[in-house]
Write a protein that holds these residues in place. Structure first.
Motif, PDB file in Angstrom:
ATOM      1  N   ASP A 245     -70.358  70.773  -1.497  1.00 39.41           N
ATOM      2  CA  ASP A 245     -71.771  70.449  -1.332  1.00 39.41           C
ATOM      3  C   ASP A 245     -72.272  71.175  -0.082  1.00 39.41           C
ATOM      4  O   ASP A 245     -71.757  70.944   1.024  1.00 39.41           O
ATOM      5  N   GLN A 246     -73.243  72.061  -0.250  1.00 42.95           N
ATOM      6  CA  GLN A 246     -73.671  72.925   0.835  1.00 42.95           C
ATOM      7  C   GLN A 246     -74.348  72.150   1.968  1.00 42.95           C
ATOM      8  O   GLN A 246     -74.356  72.584   3.114  1.00 42.95           O
ATOM      9  N   ARG A 247     -74.935  71.015   1.656  1.00 43.81           N
ATOM     10  CA  ARG A 247     -75.647  70.243   2.674  1.00 43.81           C
ATOM     11  C   ARG A 247     -74.685  69.569   3.652  1.00 43.81           C
ATOM     12  O   ARG A 247     -74.934  69.522   4.861  1.00 43.81           O
ATOM     13  N   THR A 248     -73.570  69.036   3.129  1.00 45.12           N
ATOM     14  CA  THR A 248     -72.680  68.209   3.957  1.00 45.12           C
ATOM     15  C   THR A 248     -71.330  68.837   4.248  1.00 45.12           C
ATOM     16  O   THR A 248     -70.622  68.398   5.156  1.00 45.12           O
ATOM     17  N   GLY A 249     -70.927  69.843   3.458  1.00 45.85           N
ATOM     18  CA  GLY A 249     -69.585  70.393   3.604  1.00 45.85           C
ATOM     19  C   GLY A 249     -68.522  69.570   2.907  1.00 45.85           C
ATOM     20  O   GLY A 249     -67.335  69.926   2.914  1.00 45.85           O
ATOM     21  N   LEU A 250     -68.916  68.469   2.268  1.00 47.53           N
ATOM     22  CA  LEU A 250     -67.979  67.653   1.497  1.00 47.53           C
ATOM     23  C   LEU A 250     -67.798  68.257   0.105  1.00 47.53           C
ATOM     24  O   LEU A 250     -68.546  69.154  -0.299  1.00 47.53           O
ATOM     25  N   PHE A 251     -66.799  67.752  -0.621  1.00 53.06           N
ATOM     26  CA  PHE A 251     -66.688  68.130  -2.022  1.00 53.06           C
ATOM     27  C   PHE A 251     -67.919  67.642  -2.776  1.00 53.06           C
ATOM     28  O   PHE A 251     -68.514  66.624  -2.417  1.00 53.06           O
ATOM     29  N   ASN A 252     -68.289  68.381  -3.832  1.00 49.25           N
ATOM     30  CA  ASN A 252     -69.462  67.961  -4.593  1.00 49.25           C
ATOM     31  C   ASN A 252     -69.072  67.034  -5.737  1.00 49.25           C
ATOM     32  O   ASN A 252     -67.890  66.730  -5.951  1.00 49.25           O
ATOM     33  N   HIS A 253     -70.076  66.602  -6.488  1.00 41.67           N
ATOM     34  CA  HIS A 253     -69.860  65.626  -7.561  1.00 41.67           C
ATOM     35  C   HIS A 253     -68.897  66.166  -8.623  1.00 41.67           C
ATOM     36  O   HIS A 253     -68.017  65.446  -9.096  1.00 41.67           O
ATOM     37  N   SER A 254     -69.077  67.425  -9.004  1.00 43.57           N
ATOM     38  CA  SER A 254     -68.242  68.000 -10.069  1.00 43.57           C
ATOM     39  C   SER A 254     -66.773  68.020  -9.682  1.00 43.57           C
ATOM     40  O   SER A 254     -65.893  67.658 -10.480  1.00 43.57           O
TER      41      SER A 254
END
Length: 612
Positions: A245-254
């Motif tokens: 996730d570009q906003r947070t640097g966390l893994f995204n939903h997918s």
């Protein structure tokens, strides 16, 4: 080609395999080579050194392939070219010198692995050289009329390498030999093909251009290795961007969905615990409306960075689920450990400074969280997500800024919710009263059976709620079946029966439209699965079917047999018990069948006695 030097696990069975291969390799080397290198001329030794140097360069030029980054080497192109130009015995000399030099460069790898690799290559070279000779191949220039001999030699080299390495992994890690070999082919077939083609190219270059040809071959091979490395680096970069996730640097939903499925399977296979937390920032909309979306995005990024840094320390997996919602996947955490860990995160955020947090009702950054733990009855990742989501819902109900474990709400609250859920479901079942009164009555009877069985099994309040409500709503999908089929007198046609079978899928979709009933979906969808795997819709077998879904199958079938149905004759209780026992082990779980029969015996002993 595939090598063994990266392996760190070592068992007795693998040791025996390496010992046998080593003995075979040494014997073949002595038989084929006969130490003829002791009689080489100066020009022969010059080529030995040159080709050994080329093979060493390619040995160190590792190729990494997407998606797993498996390391492959391409020195086999040199060995195959040597077979075609100089013969098998000469090739074995180059192999021996290569392995000896590489052993001194790579002292971190055990000597037996070097010996095993040498022996495997010896076997491959001997088998390939024998094939080339048998098919009429002659050392020297590449001959067009002998193309079959070259191609089959390449194929034999390829197959022997795959088989020998695959057999080693099969012995070491068990599984099936076919699946092991298939995995090796899937991961390395591109490098194999490149290596085989390069061997033919190097043969032509060496014969016609001598040392210049060898240099050109090395340039081509090293550039190809470099290109593979760049390709792998590019793949990793794209993969990381796709999963982040570009906003947070966390893994995204997918990516979260993907890793969740893997972790659930790993938890089931190993018997380890696994917990999932759903986290939702409290009153985020109020902050967003007051400061604007740009500042709201900064707050989301701040929370994401906090979760990311904490997850790296604890070995958990943090992801942004969407909007202001986050997930935290916690392998080896039970529900209590997970709750304690999330509570510490909550307090850390409460004490974190960030612009504008004073606007929140509590005057600080806060979140609500729901925790759910993986159990044997979880057959789909969406179930675990739904349970964590429901726990999050109760956390919000309790006043926010809390962490709630799925199923841990108070007995009074559970009783109130249960009574309301029963009323809501009965309202939906009332639709059957104009379409099929018997389905309505059947659902009510199955519900009452499930209530009694819940007490018999001493289910906890939450599990009892799921089981009994699942029993009440299990046939809801039949609302989609045409009236004429649902009330048909006599046997259903095959296409009509296929439509009836769809009611489990339609019913599941109905349940999923309401967050309150998502956890009932397995009872709706799986109550026609059979213990022997011949049921529908998935053909699950034995314990693949959740425990209480197997119980519902027994209850549903018993009531279907003992009440009037338009498409089958009615049985007495005694006849139904005979049928249950006859189908125990095939259609029904044997233990649960006997448990239910015992319940019927205690409830109506005079009816369950079988008169011969």
């Amino acid at each position: 080609m595939s090598k063994l030097r990266s392996l760190t696990v070592w068992f007795n069975s693998g040791h025996m395999y390496a010992f046998i291969i080593s003995i075979l390799g040494i014997l073949l080397f002595g038989y084929i080579n006969k130490f003829e290198f002791l009689h080489y001329s100066t020009s022969s030794w010059v080529w030995v050194y040159a080709l050994t140097g080329a093979s060493l360069i390619l040995t160190f030029s590792l190729v990494q392939l997407p998606p797993e980054g498996n390391e492959q080497t391409m020195e086999s192109a040199v060995y195959l070219a040597c077979i075609f130009v100089f013969g098998g015995s000469y090739t074995l000399t180059i192999l021996a010198l290569n392995c000896l030099i590489f052993y001194f460069f790579d002292r971190s790898t055990s000597w037996w692995k070097h010996l095993t690799n040498f022996s495997i290559y010896t076997v491959m070279i001997c088998v390939s050289s024998f094939t080339f000779d048998v098919l009429g191949g002659l050392p020297g220039p590449l001959l067009n009329d002998k193309l079959t001999a070259y191609l089959l030699t390449l194929a034999v080299y390829f197959v022997s390498n795959t088989f020998l390495i695959g057999l080693y992994y099969y012995i070491l890690y068990k599984g099936t030999l076919f699946e092991t070999i298939k995995d090796i082919l899937k991961d390395s077939v591109i490098v194999y093909l490149c290596t085989l083609v390069l061997s033919l190219i190097s043969t032509v270059l060496i014969v016609h251009n001598s040392f210049l040809g060898l240099v050109l071959f090395l340039c081509l091979s090293t550039l190809l290795c470099y290109s593979f490395k760049r390709l792998f680096a590019m793949y990793r970069n794209i993969e990381e961007r796709a999963n982040t996730d570009q906003r947070t640097g966390l893994f995204n939903h997918s990516y979260f969905e993907e890793i969740l499925e893997q972790e659930i399977q790993k938890s089931k296979d190993s018997g380890t615990t696994l917990s999932l937390a759903m986290i939702d920032l409290d009153d985020f909309k109020k902050y967003n409306d007051h400061f604007g979306h740009l500042q709201g995005d900064k707050l989301i990024a701040f929370v994401g960075e906090t979760l990311r840094s904490e997850s790296l320390k604890s070995g958990t997996i943090a992801a942004r689920y969407g909007g202001e919602e986050f997930t935290l996947l916690m392998p080896d955490y039970d529900s209590q450990q997970a709750r304690a860990y999330i509570d510490l995160l909550r307090k850390k955020l409460n004490n974190s400074r960030f612009t504008g947090v004073e606007i929140f009702p509590l005057g600080c950054l806060a979140f609500s969280a729901g925790v759910a733990s993986c159990s044997s009855d979880i057959h789909d990742k969406s179930q675990l997500v739904d349970q964590a989501d429901q726990a999050l819902y109760y956390s919000k109900k309790q006043g926010k800024n809390t962490v709630h474990i799925y199923g841990a709400h108070s007995p009074l609250e559970q009783e109130i919710d249960f009574s309301q859920d029963v009323r809501d479901i009965e309202q939906q079942l009332n639709l059957f009263m104009y379409k099929d009164m018997e389905t309505f009555r059947h659902s009510k009877r199955v519900f009452r059976y499930a209530m009694d069985i819940s007490d018999l099994l001493e289910l906890d309040t939450l599990t009892k709620r799921q089981f009994t409500l699942g029993a009440l709503i299990h046939d809801i999908g039949k609302l989609e079946i045409p009236w004429g089929i649902l009330n048909k007198k006599g046997k259903l046609e095959p296409e009509e029966w296929e439509m009836v079978k769809w009611h489990v899928t339609w019913g599941k979709k109905m349940a999923l439209t309401n967050d309150k009933y998502k956890d009932l979906a397995p009872y709706i969808e799986l109550h026609h699965e059979r213990y022997d795997g011949k049921g529908y819709p998935y053909g699950f077998k034995g314990e693949e079917i959740p425990y209480l879904c197997r119980m519902l199958t027994v209850i549903d079938s018993f009531d279907a047999m003992t009440t009037e149905r338009p498409y089958q004759p009615t049985k007495t209780i005694a006849e139904a018990i005979i049928e249950l026992r006859a189908c125990a082990g095939s259609q029904f779980d044997p233990k649960l069948t006997e448990l239910f029969i015992g319940y019927i015996d205690s409830r109506e002993p005079q009816h369950s006695e079988i008169v011969l």
